[in-house]
Design an enzyme around this catalytic site. Structure first.
Site, PDB file in Angstrom:
ATOM      1  N   THR A 134       0.747  -1.216  -0.144  1.00  0.00           N
ATOM      2  CA  THR A 134       0.081   0.019   0.136  1.00  0.00           C
ATOM      3  C   THR A 134       0.910   1.317  -0.024  1.00  0.00           C
ATOM      4  O   THR A 134       2.074   1.285   0.448  1.00  0.00           O
ATOM      5  CB  THR A 134      -0.684   0.006   1.192  1.00  0.00           C
ATOM      6  OG1 THR A 134      -1.446   1.148   1.441  1.00  0.00           O
ATOM      7  CG2 THR A 134      -0.219  -0.192   2.562  1.00  0.00           C
ATOM      8  N   ASP A 135       0.111   2.442  -0.532  1.00  0.00           N
ATOM      9  CA  ASP A 135       1.071   3.692  -0.468  1.00  0.00           C
ATOM     10  C   ASP A 135       0.945   4.211   0.994  1.00  0.00           C
ATOM     11  O   ASP A 135       1.448   5.121   1.294  1.00  0.00           O
ATOM     12  CB  ASP A 135       0.273   4.604  -1.239  1.00  0.00           C
ATOM     13  CG  ASP A 135      -1.212   4.926  -1.024  1.00  0.00           C
ATOM     14  OD1 ASP A 135      -1.697   4.245  -0.089  1.00  0.00           O
ATOM     15  OD2 ASP A 135      -1.781   5.880  -1.472  1.00  0.00           O
ATOM     16  N   TYR A 160      -2.135  -0.494  10.837  1.00  0.00           N
ATOM     17  CA  TYR A 160      -1.962  -1.128   9.431  1.00  0.00           C
ATOM     18  C   TYR A 160      -0.763  -0.811   8.705  1.00  0.00           C
ATOM     19  O   TYR A 160      -0.170  -1.641   8.474  1.00  0.00           O
ATOM     20  CB  TYR A 160      -3.471  -0.574   8.938  1.00  0.00           C
ATOM     21  CG  TYR A 160      -3.185  -1.136   7.377  1.00  0.00           C
ATOM     22  CD1 TYR A 160      -3.336  -2.316   6.982  1.00  0.00           C
ATOM     23  CD2 TYR A 160      -3.439  -0.006   6.412  1.00  0.00           C
ATOM     24  CE1 TYR A 160      -3.121  -2.636   5.444  1.00  0.00           C
ATOM     25  CE2 TYR A 160      -3.318  -0.447   4.945  1.00  0.00           C
ATOM     26  CZ  TYR A 160      -3.365  -1.749   4.801  1.00  0.00           C
ATOM     27  OH  TYR A 160      -3.371  -1.908   3.425  1.00  0.00           O
TER      28      TYR A 160
HETATM   29  P1  NAD Z   1      -9.170  -7.783   2.154  1.00  0.00           P
HETATM   30  O1  NAD Z   1      -9.293  -7.358   3.590  1.00  0.00           O
HETATM   31  O2  NAD Z   1     -10.781  -7.199   1.177  1.00  0.00           O
HETATM   32  O3  NAD Z   1      -9.121  -9.138   2.035  1.00  0.00           O
HETATM   33  C1  NAD Z   1      -8.028  -9.659   2.566  1.00  0.00           C
HETATM   34  C2  NAD Z   1      -8.073 -11.182   2.230  1.00  0.00           C
HETATM   35  O4  NAD Z   1      -7.003 -11.901   3.081  1.00  0.00           O
HETATM   36  C3  NAD Z   1      -9.348 -11.763   2.902  1.00  0.00           C
HETATM   37  O5  NAD Z   1      -9.964 -12.858   2.163  1.00  0.00           O
HETATM   38  C4  NAD Z   1      -8.991 -12.777   4.118  1.00  0.00           C
HETATM   39  O6  NAD Z   1      -9.747 -13.780   4.392  1.00  0.00           O
HETATM   40  C5  NAD Z   1      -7.440 -13.052   3.809  1.00  0.00           C
HETATM   41  N1  NAD Z   1      -6.637 -13.180   4.807  1.00  0.00           N
HETATM   42  C6  NAD Z   1      -6.423 -12.453   5.898  1.00  0.00           C
HETATM   43  N2  NAD Z   1      -5.444 -12.760   6.620  1.00  0.00           N
HETATM   44  C7  NAD Z   1      -5.099 -14.028   6.232  1.00  0.00           C
HETATM   45  C8  NAD Z   1      -4.270 -15.057   6.431  1.00  0.00           C
HETATM   46  N3  NAD Z   1      -3.543 -14.934   7.552  1.00  0.00           N
HETATM   47  N4  NAD Z   1      -3.790 -16.068   5.739  1.00  0.00           N
HETATM   48  C9  NAD Z   1      -4.544 -16.048   4.459  1.00  0.00           C
HETATM   49  N5  NAD Z   1      -5.489 -15.294   4.050  1.00  0.00           N
HETATM   50  C10 NAD Z   1      -5.596 -14.278   5.010  1.00  0.00           C
HETATM   51  O7  NAD Z   1      -8.037  -6.764   1.537  1.00  0.00           O
HETATM   52  P2  NAD Z   1      -8.010  -6.162   0.092  1.00  0.00           P
HETATM   53  O8  NAD Z   1      -8.661  -4.734   0.321  1.00  0.00           O
HETATM   54  O9  NAD Z   1      -8.358  -7.008  -0.864  1.00  0.00           O
HETATM   55  O10 NAD Z   1      -6.467  -5.913  -0.012  1.00  0.00           O
HETATM   56  C11 NAD Z   1      -5.732  -6.913  -0.453  1.00  0.00           C
HETATM   57  C12 NAD Z   1      -4.266  -6.524  -0.407  1.00  0.00           C
HETATM   58  O11 NAD Z   1      -4.010  -5.233  -1.061  1.00  0.00           O
HETATM   59  C13 NAD Z   1      -3.698  -6.304   1.246  1.00  0.00           C
HETATM   60  O12 NAD Z   1      -2.367  -6.617   1.239  1.00  0.00           O
HETATM   61  C14 NAD Z   1      -3.682  -4.993   1.173  1.00  0.00           C
HETATM   62  O13 NAD Z   1      -2.589  -4.407   2.205  1.00  0.00           O
HETATM   63  C15 NAD Z   1      -3.380  -4.199  -0.117  1.00  0.00           C
HETATM   64  N6  NAD Z   1      -3.771  -3.047  -0.641  1.00  0.00           N
HETATM   65  C16 NAD Z   1      -5.267  -2.654  -0.257  1.00  0.00           C
HETATM   66  C17 NAD Z   1      -5.809  -1.323  -0.890  1.00  0.00           C
HETATM   67  C18 NAD Z   1      -7.282  -1.100  -0.853  1.00  0.00           C
HETATM   68  O14 NAD Z   1      -7.612   0.170  -1.044  1.00  0.00           O
HETATM   69  N7  NAD Z   1      -8.088  -1.918  -0.361  1.00  0.00           N
HETATM   70  C19 NAD Z   1      -4.810  -0.494  -1.424  1.00  0.00           C
HETATM   71  C20 NAD Z   1      -3.444  -0.977  -1.681  1.00  0.00           C
HETATM   72  C21 NAD Z   1      -2.878  -1.961  -1.177  1.00  0.00           C
END
Ligand code: NAD
Ligand code: TYD
Length: 356
Positions: A134-135, A160
């Site tokens: 993430t940013d 986070y």
């Molecule tokens: P989300 O919370 O919607 O989904 C996370 C998924 O990971 C869920 O399905 C959860 O069950 C699974 N998970 C959690 N802990 C786990 C574990 N220990 N083992 C296996 N699975 C596990 O998150 P998202 O928004 O889809 O984000 C996905 C990735 O992208 C993350 O790493 C987040 O940091 C990154 N990210 C998100 C955003 C955003 O705006 N949502 C932006 C930039 C980066």
């Protein structure tokens, strides 16, 4: 066809990626997900008959399970989406963020390193470990600051972002120390179908449709750089295919918006698509107590991925938001399903004190 091990592929971005990977025939996918509150197996319903997708319930921190999966499916690459991802939850209860984002990523790296070392030379050379980050690791900008670039010093401000920063550092260390062929992407705020309604955009859409207050933290002038989720998935695929190992790539939407303007945009789309009887949805906007340590502005300089890999976001904020609002209007069964369970407990815990 390649085989990818995708972790967290039942969450928001992960499931969008897995659906696209199968639809575009990018690869076969083994999908490892712990099925936390943020996941949803319904997101993957279109793949129920697809023999190129295999769903495994489990934790990235379970080294034995991850090793078994690697030896059984012999993936060409690992894409780590799995994380605890919501800032407000990290403030309320940081422990799970350390366990999954830090310890889990470390254990996944370690199992990957052992697997990678066991590969024959050609497979070893082609193997990739792509870490989705993430940013928010870069901290907060003022209005005058230039956007984050790949060399901006890390300055995480929430549990986070601190946990994601730690995971990024471990990925970096595994490249520099052991030569594991890693790639890291640092992306801005995503929005689109299948996003759990704890995050701003889906929360506001669903609250508006239910006639509930639309909570804006602080003065509503915090700025985020919004990217449509499919554009993020394309960026990840480009980095996987063409990125230089050991490098990081910033991914952004070129759409800096204040939270207040995002919420007003959602209200005017809903006024057109699902008008309510007594005036605009904007009348539900409610300013509430601010998030502690609330980062003021995020902005991404994504020239590296644009110039080196030829990636561009396809959706404007207007077109992406319209698609998103329509998706939530057209999927009431999905909404009902994600709002069951502990959803209302979280909403009460996060908002009851703020609204007072
Ligand atoms: P989300 O919370 O919607 O989904 C996370 C998924 O990971 C869920 O399905 C959860 O069950 C699974 N998970 C959690 N802990 C786990 C574990 N220990 N083992 C296996 N699975 C596990 O998150 P998202 O928004 O889809 O984000 C996905 C990735 O992208 C993350 O790493 C987040 O940091 C990154 N990210 C998100 C955003 C955003 O705006 N949502 C932006 C930039 C980066
Ligand atoms: P969010 O979707 O939680 O993403 P992040 O914190 O990772 O950027 O929040 C986006 C912005 O919206 C952020 O500045 C916090 C703000 N926000 C509100 O004003 N009200 C809300 O109810 C939520 C969930 C977020």
């Amino acid at each position: 066809m390649k085989t990818l091990l995708v972790t967290g592929g039942a969450g928001f971005i992960g499931s969008n990626f897995v659906l696209k990977a199968r639809q575009e025939r990018w690869a076969n996918v083994v999908n490892l997900d712990k099925f936390t509150y943020a996941s949803n197996s319904h997101n993957l319903a279109p793949l129920s008959e697809d023999s190129g997708h295999c769903l495994v319930a489990g934790d990235i921190g379970n080294s034995e399970l991850v090793t078994d999966i690697l030896l059984q499916y012999r993936p060409d690459a690992i894409l780590n989406f799995a994380a605890e991802s919501h800032v407000d939850r990290s403030i309320a209860d940081p422990e799970a963020f350390i366990q999954t984002n830090v310890v889990g990523t470390f254990r996944l790296l370690e199992a990957s390193r052992k697997y990678w070392l066991s590969l024959p030379p050609e497979s070893k050379q082609k193997f990739r470990f792509l870490h989705v980050s993430t940013d928010e690791v870069y901290g907060s900008l003022s209005l005058e600051d230039p956007p984050f670039h790949e060399n901006t010093p890390y300055a995480p401000n929430s549990p986070y972002s601190a946990s994601k920063a730690a995971s990024d550092h471990f990925v970096r260390a595994y490249y520099h120390t052991y030569g594991l062929p890693t790639l890291t992407t640092n992306c801005s705020n995503n929005y689109g179908p299948y996003q759990f309604p704890e995050k701003l955009i889906p929360l506001v859409i669903l609250n508006a449709l239910n006639g509930q207050p639309l909570p804006i933290y602080g003065d509503g002038q915090n700025i985020r750089d919004w990217l449509y989720v499919e554009d993020h998935c394309d960026a990840i695929y480009q980095v996987l295919e063409k990125g230089t190992i050991g490098e990081t790539y910033n991914v952004g939407g070129l759409n800096e918006k204040t939270n207040l303007s995002v919420v007003k945009n959602i209200c005017s789309l809903l006024d057109d698509l699902a008008p309510k009887e007594n005036g605009s949805y904007a009348s539900l906007i409610t300013f509430v107590e601010d998030r502690p340590g609330h980062d003021r502005r995020y902005s991404i300089d994504c020239r590296k991925i644009q110039q080196e890999l030829g990636w561009q976001p396809r959706e404007s904020f207007e077109s992406g938001l319209l698609k998103t609002v329509k998706w939530y209007l057209e999927n009431p069964a999905w909404i009902e399903q994600v709002q069951s369970g502990n959803y209302h407990d979280w909403i009460h815990k996060n908002y009851a004190g703020r609204m007072a």
